[in-house]
Design a protein around this motif. Structure first.
Motif: not given
Length: 297
Positions: A80-86, A171-175
């Protein structure tokens, strides 16, 4: 693990607040990353507590897999968090939102984050080694990934401040990649446990059995150097492995006491795997031990 939880939660809240306040997508994403670490720590603590509960009528094999269920919950949270970051990172890259002016304080905050994570890593490695905790050692691996993630964000912020604002969402994509990798690692480990994947090969198991049998054999020669050796043999004579039981019964013959005979006879309380055939070698060794100790009845 509680100290690690507090550290991760404090970092997460600070970075999320800074990210929302300044529009620094990479800092916000790294804050969510730290939040997943805190959630992982919390679920890990709950899972370990449940796994330590003794077996009961409903769970005759104990509660160890509650820890695995907790790990599965962490995987769902990471997804869930990964998709929110993306989602947060893609918006500036598409041009629908102008790049934000990131203050130099963002770089300082990420430097503090790296320093705290280095302390957490050292603490987890030392405590995990001392306590033999698989959970702490596994979390140390995740913390090492957090450090590289924070370093990447710190470099992106510095370059963004120097005139390359698109590096912030990149950088957010890297995270997001780090979060996805962490989720994959946890999911793979969880799947292996739930599918009862073999941990040791048959050859490894045989090696362990031979080592245990050899240690039991040596005990009779070191009987004057080991504290309460007969108490140790009392456990070994009813061992699940026949080879270990045989060596324990034989070792009893070297102790010229009535207690040694009592310990050897405990082997009779162990059910034979084949009642019709019985365990010929153990029975033979037991008779020889009885003959050696008959004067001490």
């Amino acid at each position: 693990l509680t100290r690690v939880l507090v550290a991760n939660l404090a970092l997460a809240l600070a970075k999320i607040a800074f990210g929302y306040g300044t529009g620094a997508v990479s800092v916000l994403s790294d804050g969510f990353h730290s939040l997943t670490d805190a959630a992982s720590n919390a679920v890990g603590l709950i899972g370990v507590y449940a796994a330590q509960q003794p077996p009961d009528d409903d769970h005759p094999y104990g509660h160890r897999k509650y820890e695995t269920v907790a790990a599965a919950a962490v995987v769902a949270f990471l997804v869930v968090v990964m998709f929110e970051v993306l989602r947060t990172a893609v918006v500036p890259l598409t041009g629908h939102e102008p790049p934000h002016d990131i203050p130099v304080a963002g770089v300082a905050m990420m430097a503090v984050t790296v320093a705290v994570n280095l302390w957490v890593l050292q603490y987890e490695l030392c405590a995990g080694e001392r306590l033999g905790s698989e959970l702490l050692m596994a979390d140390a691996t995740q913390t090492r990934g957090d450090i590289w993630s924070s370093v990447a964000v710190m470099a992106a912020l510095a370059l963004s401040h120097a005139g390359l604002p698109l590096l912030d969402p990149i950088a957010a994509l890297v995270v997001a990649g780090f979060i996805g990798h962490a989720g994959f690692q946890v999911a793979r480990t969880t799947a292996r446990i739930l599918s009862d994947r073999i941990v040791l090969s048959q050859d490894d198991i045989e090696s362990v059995i031979r080592a245990r049998a050899a240690a039991t054999r040596v005990l009779c020669y070191w009987r004057d150097r080991v504290k309460d050796p007969l108490d140790l043999l009392k456990v070994q004579v009813v061992d699940d492995n026949a080879r270990v039981r045989l060596e324990a019964v034989r070792a009893c013959s070297f102790f010229k006491t009535g207690k040694a005979l009592e310990v050897a006879l405990e082997a009779l309380n162990k059910e034979d795997p084949d009642p019709k055939k019985g365990d010929y070698y153990i029975n033979y060794t037991l008779k020889e031990t009885q003959n050696a100790l008959k004067a001490y009845k």
